[in-house]
Design an enzyme around this catalytic site. Structure first.
Site, PDB file in Angstrom:
ATOM      1  N   ASN A 174      46.405  69.749  -3.817  1.00  0.00           N
ATOM      2  CA  ASN A 174      46.902  68.437  -4.237  1.00  0.00           C
ATOM      3  C   ASN A 174      47.889  68.646  -5.381  1.00  0.00           C
ATOM      4  O   ASN A 174      47.487  68.876  -6.522  1.00  0.00           O
ATOM      5  CB  ASN A 174      45.734  67.550  -4.685  1.00  0.00           C
ATOM      6  CG  ASN A 174      46.198  66.186  -5.161  1.00  0.00           C
ATOM      7  OD1 ASN A 174      47.336  65.779  -4.924  1.00  0.00           O
ATOM      8  ND2 ASN A 174      45.313  65.466  -5.833  1.00  0.00           N
ATOM      9  N   LYS A 205      49.831  66.523  -6.700  1.00  0.00           N
ATOM     10  CA  LYS A 205      49.981  65.334  -7.545  1.00  0.00           C
ATOM     11  C   LYS A 205      51.473  65.076  -7.805  1.00  0.00           C
ATOM     12  O   LYS A 205      52.282  65.188  -6.880  1.00  0.00           O
ATOM     13  CB  LYS A 205      49.165  65.499  -8.836  1.00  0.00           C
ATOM     14  CG  LYS A 205      47.686  65.786  -8.539  1.00  0.00           C
ATOM     15  CD  LYS A 205      46.806  65.738  -9.760  1.00  0.00           C
ATOM     16  CE  LYS A 205      45.366  66.057  -9.366  1.00  0.00           C
ATOM     17  NZ  LYS A 205      44.451  65.963 -10.520  1.00  0.00           N
ATOM     18  N   HIS A 265      41.148  59.141  -4.404  1.00  0.00           N
ATOM     19  CA  HIS A 265      41.130  60.090  -5.519  1.00  0.00           C
ATOM     20  C   HIS A 265      40.837  59.339  -6.818  1.00  0.00           C
ATOM     21  O   HIS A 265      41.214  58.178  -6.983  1.00  0.00           O
ATOM     22  CB  HIS A 265      42.471  60.808  -5.621  1.00  0.00           C
ATOM     23  CG  HIS A 265      42.463  61.980  -6.553  1.00  0.00           C
ATOM     24  ND1 HIS A 265      42.577  61.837  -7.923  1.00  0.00           N
ATOM     25  CD2 HIS A 265      42.335  63.314  -6.330  1.00  0.00           C
ATOM     26  CE1 HIS A 265      42.532  63.027  -8.489  1.00  0.00           C
ATOM     27  NE2 HIS A 265      42.382  63.938  -7.544  1.00  0.00           N
ATOM     28  N   GLU A 323      42.070  59.383  -9.640  1.00  0.00           N
ATOM     29  CA  GLU A 323      43.253  58.846 -10.330  1.00  0.00           C
ATOM     30  C   GLU A 323      43.745  57.568  -9.666  1.00  0.00           C
ATOM     31  O   GLU A 323      44.223  56.653 -10.345  1.00  0.00           O
ATOM     32  CB  GLU A 323      44.347  59.915 -10.370  1.00  0.00           C
ATOM     33  CG  GLU A 323      43.979  61.083 -11.278  1.00  0.00           C
ATOM     34  CD  GLU A 323      44.719  62.366 -10.971  1.00  0.00           C
ATOM     35  OE1 GLU A 323      44.444  63.364 -11.655  1.00  0.00           O
ATOM     36  OE2 GLU A 323      45.564  62.383 -10.053  1.00  0.00           O
ATOM     37  N   GLU A 357      34.370  64.948  -6.104  1.00  0.00           N
ATOM     38  CA  GLU A 357      35.148  65.271  -7.294  1.00  0.00           C
ATOM     39  C   GLU A 357      34.647  64.401  -8.449  1.00  0.00           C
ATOM     40  O   GLU A 357      35.086  63.275  -8.623  1.00  0.00           O
ATOM     41  CB  GLU A 357      36.660  65.085  -7.058  1.00  0.00           C
ATOM     42  CG  GLU A 357      37.081  63.793  -6.380  1.00  0.00           C
ATOM     43  CD  GLU A 357      38.348  63.243  -6.985  1.00  0.00           C
ATOM     44  OE1 GLU A 357      39.218  64.029  -7.361  1.00  0.00           O
ATOM     45  OE2 GLU A 357      38.444  62.002  -7.103  1.00  0.00           O
ATOM     46  N   GLY A 372      40.968  67.607 -14.060  1.00  0.00           N
ATOM     47  CA  GLY A 372      42.005  67.897 -15.044  1.00  0.00           C
ATOM     48  C   GLY A 372      41.488  68.146 -16.441  1.00  0.00           C
ATOM     49  O   GLY A 372      42.266  68.181 -17.400  1.00  0.00           O
ATOM     50  N   SER A 409      38.823  71.141 -11.158  1.00  0.00           N
ATOM     51  CA  SER A 409      39.139  72.354 -11.928  1.00  0.00           C
ATOM     52  C   SER A 409      38.725  73.626 -11.196  1.00  0.00           C
ATOM     53  O   SER A 409      38.250  74.581 -11.811  1.00  0.00           O
ATOM     54  CB  SER A 409      38.485  72.289 -13.321  1.00  0.00           C
ATOM     55  OG  SER A 409      38.935  71.158 -14.046  1.00  0.00           O
TER      56      SER A 409
END
Length: 258
Positions: A9, A11, A97, A99, A170, A176, A215
């Site tokens: 990914n 991003k 996701h 985010e 996740e 992150g 991560s």
């Protein structure tokens, strides 16, 4: 256990030219590597999706989109539908996701609608589920996972095909941040996902793939690769560099081969 799947990914990273250069270098390096590597999916930025998909067409590498919007075509400025990303060359799409949930307000119902849109256009959805730091502290991880999985599994009615979905666990506190769930905890939640899918849809529980995301890198990949309920990884930062990506892929392969 399914053949392992590692998803990159990217991003909001890499220009079109940088994305194509990565794809070319990755293919060149893969020529000298063993053939029994994990399956690999690259999810570039939207502007680079068509270019990367065109470059990787006819190779073992697959391409995915990072999200999609509802509908097919119409007066929706800035929106990109499942139909459009499929036509651009995507086979997969990341949905839900953390985010997208936290920054763009996507809730369980919307993620479920997007999942159905992906299915309808022949895309394989990679649906992310996971708890927030506060939910983790309150001991609500299992309830959150069941709720998020239920929203997806119950949206399809009786038309499940085999297989139809990939779940990625996740935890939001590991995205992150450099903080990583232990392989034991990640495997426990992966088992929970499969068990809950089995509770809702026994006929598909053993066909779904379950990834861990948060991560993941070459240095910690082996623990997840050795976990019996984890079928691969959803990778962020470590997917942006060819050397780091291949080191992670190789680390996963070595565990599978042992």
């Amino acid at each position: 256990m399914s053949h392992p799947l590692i998803v990159a990914n990217w991003k909001m990273h890499k220009t079109v030219h940088q994305s194509i250069a990565f794809a070319k270098e990755l293919l060149r390096r893969l020529d000298s590597m063993p053939e029994d590597l994990p399956d690999q999916v690259i999810c570039p930025t939207l502007p680079a999706l068509f270019s990367v998909a065109s470059r990787l067409r006819g190779t073992p590498l697959r391409v995915g989109a990072q999200t999609l919007d509802l509908g097919r075509e119409g007066a929706n400025t800035g929106a990109v539908s499942a139909y459009l990303v499929r036509e651009a060359g995507a086979d997969f799409v990341i949905l839900g996701h953390s985010e997208r949930r936290s920054l763009y307000g996507e809730d369980d119902a919307l993620v479920a609608e997007k999942t159905r849109a992906a299915w309808d256009c022949g895309l394989m959805p990679i649906v992310c589920v996971g708890e927030s730091p506060d939910e983790r502290k309150r001991g609500a991880t299992d309830d959150v996972i069941r709720r998020q999985v239920s929203a997806i599994v119950e949206t399809e009615g009786d038309d499940w095909r085999d297989p139809m979905i990939i779940f990625a666990y996740e935890p939001l506190w590991a995205i992150g941040t450099g903080e990583v769930a232990s392989p034991e905890e990640a495997d426990r939640v992966a088992a929970l996902i499969r068990d809950w899918v089995g509770h809702l849809r026994p006929e598909v529980a053993q066909t779904i793939r379950i990834l861990y995301g948060g991560s993941v890198k070459a240095e910690n990949a082996a623990g997840f690769a050795a976990s019996p309920h984890i079928d691969g990884a959803l990778v962020g930062g470590a997917s942006l560099d060819v050397d780091q990506w291949l080191a992670l892929i190789q680390a996963w392969r070595e565990v599978e081969a042992s």
